[in-house]
Scaffold this active site. Structure first.
Site, PDB file in Angstrom:
ATOM      1  N   ARG A  37      23.294  -9.024 -21.368  1.00 29.33           N
ATOM      2  CA  ARG A  37      23.413  -9.544 -20.082  1.00 29.33           C
ATOM      3  C   ARG A  37      21.762  -9.014 -19.568  1.00 29.33           C
ATOM      4  O   ARG A  37      21.244 -10.130 -18.768  1.00 29.33           O
ATOM      5  CB  ARG A  37      23.944 -10.267 -19.244  1.00 29.33           C
ATOM      6  CG  ARG A  37      24.972 -11.914 -19.416  1.00 29.33           C
ATOM      7  CD  ARG A  37      25.726 -12.002 -18.744  1.00 29.33           C
ATOM      8  NE  ARG A  37      26.383 -13.440 -19.381  1.00 29.33           N
ATOM      9  CZ  ARG A  37      27.431 -13.993 -18.708  1.00 29.33           C
ATOM     10  NH1 ARG A  37      27.179 -13.601 -17.530  1.00 29.33           N
ATOM     11  NH2 ARG A  37      27.646 -14.669 -19.244  1.00 29.33           N
ATOM     12  N   ASP A  93      25.791 -20.168  -2.864  1.00 23.57           N
ATOM     13  CA  ASP A  93      25.518 -19.078  -3.874  1.00 23.57           C
ATOM     14  C   ASP A  93      25.307 -18.398  -3.999  1.00 23.57           C
ATOM     15  O   ASP A  93      24.034 -17.672  -3.611  1.00 23.57           O
ATOM     16  CB  ASP A  93      25.458 -19.740  -4.960  1.00 23.57           C
ATOM     17  CG  ASP A  93      26.420 -19.376  -6.484  1.00 23.57           C
ATOM     18  OD1 ASP A  93      26.779 -20.325  -6.466  1.00 23.57           O
ATOM     19  OD2 ASP A  93      25.793 -18.308  -7.160  1.00 23.57           O
TER      20      ASP A  93
HETATM   21  C1  LIG Z   1      31.792 -21.392 -12.162  1.00 20.99           C
HETATM   22  S1  LIG Z   1      30.544 -22.068 -11.494  1.00 20.99           S
HETATM   23  C2  LIG Z   1      31.292 -22.888 -10.534  1.00 20.99           C
HETATM   24  C3  LIG Z   1      30.797 -23.785  -9.543  1.00 20.99           C
HETATM   25  C4  LIG Z   1      31.217 -25.198  -8.997  1.00 20.99           C
HETATM   26  N1  LIG Z   1      32.487 -24.409  -8.503  1.00 20.99           N
HETATM   27  C5  LIG Z   1      32.241 -25.297 -10.242  1.00 20.99           C
HETATM   28  O1  LIG Z   1      33.721 -25.638 -10.023  1.00 20.99           O
HETATM   29  O2  LIG Z   1      32.029 -26.284 -11.338  1.00 20.99           O
HETATM   30  C6  LIG Z   1      31.226 -20.093 -10.572  1.00 20.99           C
HETATM   31  C7  LIG Z   1      30.070 -20.042  -9.036  1.00 20.99           C
HETATM   32  O3  LIG Z   1      30.339 -19.165  -8.239  1.00 20.99           O
HETATM   33  C8  LIG Z   1      29.344 -18.059  -7.882  1.00 20.99           C
HETATM   34  N2  LIG Z   1      29.676 -16.860  -6.881  1.00 20.99           N
HETATM   35  C9  LIG Z   1      31.032 -15.683  -8.431  1.00 20.99           C
HETATM   36  N3  LIG Z   1      30.948 -15.016  -6.324  1.00 20.99           N
HETATM   37  C10 LIG Z   1      30.473 -15.646  -5.103  1.00 20.99           C
HETATM   38  C11 LIG Z   1      29.863 -14.848  -4.500  1.00 20.99           C
HETATM   39  N4  LIG Z   1      30.347 -13.067  -3.881  1.00 20.99           N
HETATM   40  N5  LIG Z   1      29.178 -15.692  -3.127  1.00 20.99           N
HETATM   41  C12 LIG Z   1      29.159 -16.397  -3.917  1.00 20.99           C
HETATM   42  N6  LIG Z   1      29.050 -17.437  -4.703  1.00 20.99           N
HETATM   43  C13 LIG Z   1      29.321 -16.693  -5.987  1.00 20.99           C
HETATM   44  C14 LIG Z   1      28.662 -17.691  -9.064  1.00 20.99           C
HETATM   45  O4  LIG Z   1      27.637 -17.073  -8.587  1.00 20.99           O
HETATM   46  C15 LIG Z   1      28.721 -19.136 -10.005  1.00 20.99           C
HETATM   47  O5  LIG Z   1      27.430 -19.877  -9.221  1.00 20.99           O
END
Ligand SMILES: C[S@@+](CC[C@H](N)C(=O)[O-])C[C@H]1O[C@@H](n2cnc3c(N)ncnc32)[C@H](O)[C@@H]1O
Length: 283
Positions: free
Chosen positions: A44, A149
């Protein structure tokens, strides 16, 4: 195992550099990268090394670790590290529950929802569709949804609100005509969320493991789904405590189906079902 097949044009990300990077990511963003993610991370990062003109992973790791945690490159790196998988009405039972069982507690109130870890916005707009229906039915005067995010790239997508046409499949039929615009481009068909719905949303670039002071403290609902799963237990506890602080008493925290908090239930919380928790009202 033939290790040479893992080599990229920049050589390999050494174990030492993987450990330095994963420790940095864990300490600052709460995301735990186990050893099995080594080659995933190596792959990545390729576009970052190309763009910056480095010739080895070691050079890149030295560079990025010397930047402040708030620097552009650290956020570019987090863009490629995080998993952004999402879809409209993902785990759709939560939306049914919201509309039929949870929202009636707050009929007559302006509704505020936080989608914590909102990715490209599908969760936010799914919530907006449900709440727009409730507004139209006269159950709530108005609503507003915040999404946050850590990935700037993904937030840009959320703000644009343009999605490939195939994503409509998970949107209830009745909502499609009302809340979606269709592009005329036949080769690359897309949809866009109508501006009336977008006007009820706001996207913020905030780290859930950092200090979030820009968000209100009186949400009736916090959705934090499929995000806690990337954090270890200690960070999960920290983040859940923060999310609960932003809920008004009687408000609900909804987590993903694989993220039950039952084994680490924070004080002051009632279990409604394994993924739905209510902040207890003080009597
Ligand atoms: C798998 S997605 C889930 C999206 C949505 N909530 C769903 O259930 O479909 C997880 C998201 O969390 C974000 N994320 C991960 N760590 C984070 C952090 N420390 N603070 C804010 N966002 C975070 C990632 O960038 C990603 O876009």
């Amino acid at each position: 195992m033939d290790e040479t097949r893992f080599k990229t044009e920049f050589g390999k990300l050494s174990q030492r550099d993987f450990s330095r990077l994963s420790q940095f990511i864990y300490e600052n963003f709460g995301i735990f990268l186990p050893d099995k993610k080594h080659y995933l991370l190596q792959n990545r990062l390729i576009p970052r090394l190309r763009e910056l003109g480095f010739s080895s992973y070691g050079q890149y790791v030295d560079y990025v670790l010397n930047q402040g945690t708030e620097s552009e490159e650290v956020f570019e790196m987090m863009n490629v590290v995080s998993t952004n998988k999402t879809e409209f009405f993902r785990e759709k039972e939560h939306f049914t529950l919201l509309q039929q069982k949870l929202l009636p507690d707050f009929y007559g109130e302006n509704i505020r929802v936080w989608s914590a870890g909102c990715s490209s916005g599908e969760e936010v707009y799914s919530l907006a569709m449900v709440l727009a229906e409730e507004k139209e039915a006269g159950h709530i005067p108005d609503f507003f949804i915040y999404g946050n995010d850590i990935s700037k790239r993904i937030l840009h997508k959320a703000i644009q609100a343009i999605y490939p046409y195939k994503e409509v499949e998970s949107i209830p039929f009745a909502y499609r005509k009302k809340y979606l615009l269709r592009s005329k481009n036949k080769e690359n068909p897309t949809i866009r969320i109508v501006p009336e719905l977008r006007a009820h949303t706001r996207f913020l670039w905030e780290n859930l493991t950092g200090n979030i002071e820009t968000l209100p403290y009186d949400f009736q609902f916090v959705f934090c789904r499929n995000t806690l799963i990337y954090f270890d237990r200690e960070t999960q506890n920290k983040v859940v405590t923060r999310l609960l602080k932003h809920l008004k008493p009687g408000g609900y925290l909804i987590v993903g189906h694989s993220e039950s908090l039952l084994h680490q239930l924070p004080p002051g919380v009632k279990v409604i079902q394994p993924t739905v928790y209510q902040k207890i009202k003080k009597s």
